[in-house]
Design a protein around this motif. Structure first.
Motif, mmCIF file in Angstrom:
data_model
loop_
_atom_site.group_PDB
_atom_site.id
_atom_site.type_symbol
_atom_site.label_atom_id
_atom_site.label_comp_id
_atom_site.label_asym_id
_atom_site.label_seq_id
_atom_site.Cartn_x
_atom_site.Cartn_y
_atom_site.Cartn_z
ATOM 1 N N SER A 183 49.446 -1.302 -64.788
ATOM 2 C CA SER A 183 48.975 -2.506 -64.087
ATOM 3 C C SER A 183 47.985 -3.269 -64.959
ATOM 4 O O SER A 183 48.109 -4.487 -65.151
ATOM 5 C CB SER A 183 48.301 -2.137 -62.758
ATOM 6 N N THR A 205 41.912 7.577 -71.273
ATOM 7 C CA THR A 205 42.956 8.235 -72.074
ATOM 8 C C THR A 205 43.920 7.147 -72.559
ATOM 9 O O THR A 205 44.257 6.254 -71.783
ATOM 10 C CB THR A 205 43.765 9.213 -71.185
ATOM 11 N N LYS A 289 52.774 10.602 -69.320
ATOM 12 C CA LYS A 289 52.379 9.541 -68.374
ATOM 13 C C LYS A 289 53.475 8.499 -68.473
ATOM 14 O O LYS A 289 54.271 8.522 -69.415
ATOM 15 C CB LYS A 289 51.072 8.883 -68.823
HETATM 16 P P1 NAP Z 1 47.948 4.488 -63.374
HETATM 17 O O1 NAP Z 1 49.106 4.457 -64.280
HETATM 18 O O2 NAP Z 1 47.767 5.652 -62.502
HETATM 19 O O3 NAP Z 1 46.675 4.222 -64.260
HETATM 20 C C1 NAP Z 1 45.382 4.380 -63.750
HETATM 21 C C2 NAP Z 1 44.435 4.168 -64.872
HETATM 22 O O4 NAP Z 1 43.114 4.273 -64.363
HETATM 23 C C3 NAP Z 1 44.571 5.206 -65.967
HETATM 24 O O5 NAP Z 1 44.426 4.580 -67.190
HETATM 25 C C4 NAP Z 1 43.405 6.158 -65.668
HETATM 26 O O6 NAP Z 1 42.950 6.880 -66.765
HETATM 27 C C5 NAP Z 1 42.398 5.131 -65.239
HETATM 28 N N1 NAP Z 1 41.220 5.696 -64.592
HETATM 29 C C6 NAP Z 1 41.153 6.399 -63.448
HETATM 30 N N2 NAP Z 1 39.893 6.741 -63.207
HETATM 31 C C7 NAP Z 1 39.141 6.251 -64.240
HETATM 32 C C8 NAP Z 1 37.777 6.289 -64.575
HETATM 33 N N3 NAP Z 1 36.902 6.919 -63.804
HETATM 34 N N4 NAP Z 1 37.370 5.688 -65.722
HETATM 35 C C9 NAP Z 1 38.246 5.058 -66.512
HETATM 36 N N5 NAP Z 1 39.552 4.997 -66.240
HETATM 37 C C10 NAP Z 1 39.983 5.591 -65.121
HETATM 38 O O7 NAP Z 1 47.935 3.196 -62.381
HETATM 39 P P2 NAP Z 1 48.673 1.790 -62.524
HETATM 40 O O8 NAP Z 1 48.447 1.193 -63.847
HETATM 41 O O9 NAP Z 1 48.324 0.991 -61.320
HETATM 42 O O10 NAP Z 1 50.186 2.178 -62.470
HETATM 43 C C11 NAP Z 1 50.630 3.074 -61.480
HETATM 44 C C12 NAP Z 1 52.112 3.094 -61.507
HETATM 45 O O11 NAP Z 1 52.579 1.903 -60.912
HETATM 46 C C13 NAP Z 1 52.758 3.082 -62.877
HETATM 47 O O12 NAP Z 1 52.793 4.310 -63.488
HETATM 48 C C14 NAP Z 1 54.094 2.566 -62.544
HETATM 49 O O13 NAP Z 1 54.923 3.567 -62.059
HETATM 50 C C15 NAP Z 1 53.801 1.584 -61.443
HETATM 51 N N6 NAP Z 1 53.768 0.246 -62.009
HETATM 52 C C16 NAP Z 1 54.926 -0.182 -62.530
HETATM 53 C C17 NAP Z 1 54.958 -1.388 -63.123
HETATM 54 C C18 NAP Z 1 56.233 -1.780 -63.725
HETATM 55 O O14 NAP Z 1 56.259 -2.488 -64.687
HETATM 56 N N7 NAP Z 1 57.349 -1.326 -63.184
HETATM 57 C C19 NAP Z 1 53.835 -2.194 -63.153
HETATM 58 C C20 NAP Z 1 52.654 -1.730 -62.618
HETATM 59 C C21 NAP Z 1 52.637 -0.488 -62.036
HETATM 60 P P3 NAP Z 1 43.559 8.328 -67.122
HETATM 61 O O15 NAP Z 1 44.890 8.020 -67.765
HETATM 62 O O16 NAP Z 1 42.582 8.936 -68.049
HETATM 63 O O17 NAP Z 1 43.694 9.068 -65.846
#
Ligand code: NAP
Length: 541
Positions: A183, A205, A289
């Motif tokens: 995101s 990370t 991931k």
């Molecule tokens: P995510 O992949 O779960 O990423 C969360 C991020 O927050 C990670 O980088 C995590 O770091 C970080 N984080 C959590 N706690 C933190 C802290 N205390 N300090 C610093 N960083 C912290 O969430 P997302 O980006 O919303 O995506 C979630 C899922 O949505 C994706 O994997 C995907 O499946 C879906 N999505 C898909 C699309 C698409 O193009 N199809 C687009 C957007 C979302 P760590 O890695 O160290 O835990």
């Protein structure tokens, strides 16, 4: 009282409702939707740049391919418009109770029905019952906020990427972005476009990035898709094959993964600023991931108004963030791009012995369901996109369609009154789970922490361990022996199962006879066989 209650009008709920109408001609269902519009994830995630990284023709319902997609990957407004159009086309709106969320559901064994309690936006509660309950909550439903001391102390503007504050004016502001997943990679290039916005992104990370894949679809190709639907179908099949090959390349062979890892490394080193590269290359396996197909994020890191901070967050205070180095950084806006809670069941649904789905998950060490669809102790409850059904880099719509077809096989005998309830056995669930967990224990997903897992290093509870073809193979037919039916329906249902078995045997016998006839015909010659038969017949006559 509807026969079927569907929770959620996102991709899963709409796909199920469409299938009920198209395949069964069935209309006695209600969808409870907590918001004011359909679309689920694609309605909620309105952050700038929100889009899908799955090829859009493969991320659309197979019954409703759209020749008009402007590019190979759908943007949030296009995706939402598509699902709204489908809801209108199949006249689903009259079936949807908007602004009404399901609060709880409880199985009544005597009545063989679900008692469902719902609540509207003003807190007004209502109750209904249904024979079948479909949980179509999706996987990315509840935004996750990290547990950082002082989280509530911040006095500026705060929001989550999944609850984007469209009214927030970022011009001239100091913006902290927390998180660097998919995101954040999508919206950071947009919010940092204006040089007056000072963006600091807090990363924990690194993530693997592969080169961008989005390309526009030319008007000529759209014309062909519009006028020759067969070509659009073939294109979709090609995308399917491509997705399967990519999956095998990244996830199943360490040797092949080496090649993809090389490509990712090269992309990061040649695109990102030199000073950031060392931080940006992960040490865990590619695919552990979710891989990010670079939405031009890495090139954005060259902007002077955007910086990455890898120091870690110690705490949050009224006007900023204190890093683990003890440095205090001041901010006006804080955007949490920290993902979703995917390892808990967000509703209170209680089954035969009063336990909730979450109770069951906790007993089992995390989310667990038979083929991600049925849970022991919860008769006539079916999940869409339940545990271990996403395929990482595959089309969610593909797995949703497989699950919908599977669930309809139960719904048919229930609606016909042949069976009152089906419940998966604990033994079948354990057997299935042991099999996929064994596969997952050998997968890349155990080499890091991600939302695919329960807690930080618990079981991998979100992703499916194989290619889409394997999911299709497992779910294409029901192993009825893995389910039990209610006592009153047992003998009737056993009769049906027996007749089906006999029918299948007869079909196989006919098939074998026909094959023998074809082989004999080929060896002896059809004309000879026919003349012989006629001769014998005429002698007989
Ligand atoms: P995510 O992949 O779960 O990423 C969360 C991020 O927050 C990670 O980088 C995590 O770091 C970080 N984080 C959590 N706690 C933190 C802290 N205390 N300090 C610093 N960083 C912290 O969430 P997302 O980006 O919303 O995506 C979630 C899922 O949505 C994706 O994997 C995907 O499946 C879906 N999505 C898909 C699309 C698409 O193009 N199809 C687009 C957007 C979302 P760590 O890695 O160290 O835990």
């Amino acid at each position: 009282m509807p026969d079927i209650v569907i929770i959620g009008a996102g991709l899963g709920g709409l796909s199920f409702a469409i299938a009920l109408k198209r395949k069964l001609g069935f209309t006695d269902f209600t969808i409870f939707e907590k918001a004011a519009e359909v679309g689920g994830t694609w309605r909620d995630n309105i952050y700038p740049g929100a889009s899908s990284d799955t090829f859009i023709h493969f991320y659309s319902l197979s019954s409703d391919l759209n020749p008009e997609w402007p590019s190979t990957h759908g943007s949030q407004p296009d995706m939402l418009a598509y699902w709204v159009r489908l809801a209108r086309k199949y006249e689903l709106y009259p079936h949807i109770a908007f602004n009404r969320r399901v609060v709880s559901a409880e199985w009544d064994n005597k009545a063989q029905r679900w008692h469902v309690v719902t609540e509207d936006t003003s807190g007004g509660r209502a109750a209904t019952t249904a024979r079948v309950l479909i949980s179509a909550l999706g996987i990315l439903e509840v935004p996750r906020y990290p547990s950082i001391p002082g989280l509530d102390a911040f006095g500026g503007t705060v929001f989550h990427s999944a609850k984007w504050d469209a009214g927030a004016d970022l011009r001239g502001k100091r913006v902290a972005v927390i998180g660097n997943g998919t995101s954040a990679a999508q919206f950071v290039p947009y919010i940092s476009e204006d040089p007056s916005v000072q963006v600091t992104q807090f990363c924990r990370t690194p993530h693997w990035f592969l080169p961008p894949i989005r390309t526009p679809i030319s008007t000529r190709w759209r014309w062909i898709f519009r006028h020759v639907p067969l070509i659009m179908w073939l294109y979709r099949v090609l995308l399917y094959i491509r997705a399967e090959m990519a999956y095998l390349l990244v996830f199943h062979h360490a040797f092949l993964r080496k090649y993809s890892t090389k490509v990712a490394k090269k992309h990061i080193t040649t695109t990102a600023p030199e000073a950031d590269v060392a931080h940006l290359i992960p040490t865990y396996d590619l695919g552990c991931k979710r891989i990010i197909f670079d939405p031009n994020y890495l090139v954005t890191l060259h902007r002077p108004n955007l910086s990455l901070n890898w120091d870690g967050i110690q705490s949050i205070c009224a006007d900023g963030i204190i890093t683990k180095n003890g440095e205090k950084l001041n901010f006006d806006v804080m955007i949490f791009a920290t993902g979703f809670i995917a390892d808990r069941f967000p509703l209170e649904i209680r089954g035969t012995d009063g336990r909730s789905v979450q109770d069951y998950y906790e007993e089992q060490g995390g989310p667990k369901a038979y083929i991600g669809t049925t849970v022991p102790g919860f008769p006539n409850m079916f999940m869409i996109s339940g545990p271990n059904t996403t395929t990482g880099h595959f089309s969610v719509v593909f797995s949703v369609e497989q699950q919908v077809d599977y669930i309809l096989k139960f719904v048919k005998p229930i609606l016909r009154g042949v069976v009152s309830s089906f419940e998966v056995t604990p033994a079948a669930t354990d057997r299935y789970d042991a099999r996929i967990q064994e596969m997952l224990s050998r997968s890349v997903h155990v080499s890091c922490t991600s939302w695919y897992r329960t807690g930080e290093d618990g079981r991998v509870s979100s992703v499916f361990p194989g290619p889409g073809m394997l999911l299709w193979w497992w779910i294409r037919r029901v192993r009825w022996g893995d389910y039990r039916v209610d006592a009153a329906s047992t003998s009737r249902w056993n009769g049906v199962v027996r007749r089906r078995k006999v029918g299948r045997l007869v079909m196989w016998a006919l098939y074998v006879l026909l094959s023998l006839a074809v082989v004999l015909g080929a060896t002896r010659g059809w004309s000879g066989m026919i003349t012989d038969a006629l001769r014998r017949w005429s002698v007989h006559v």
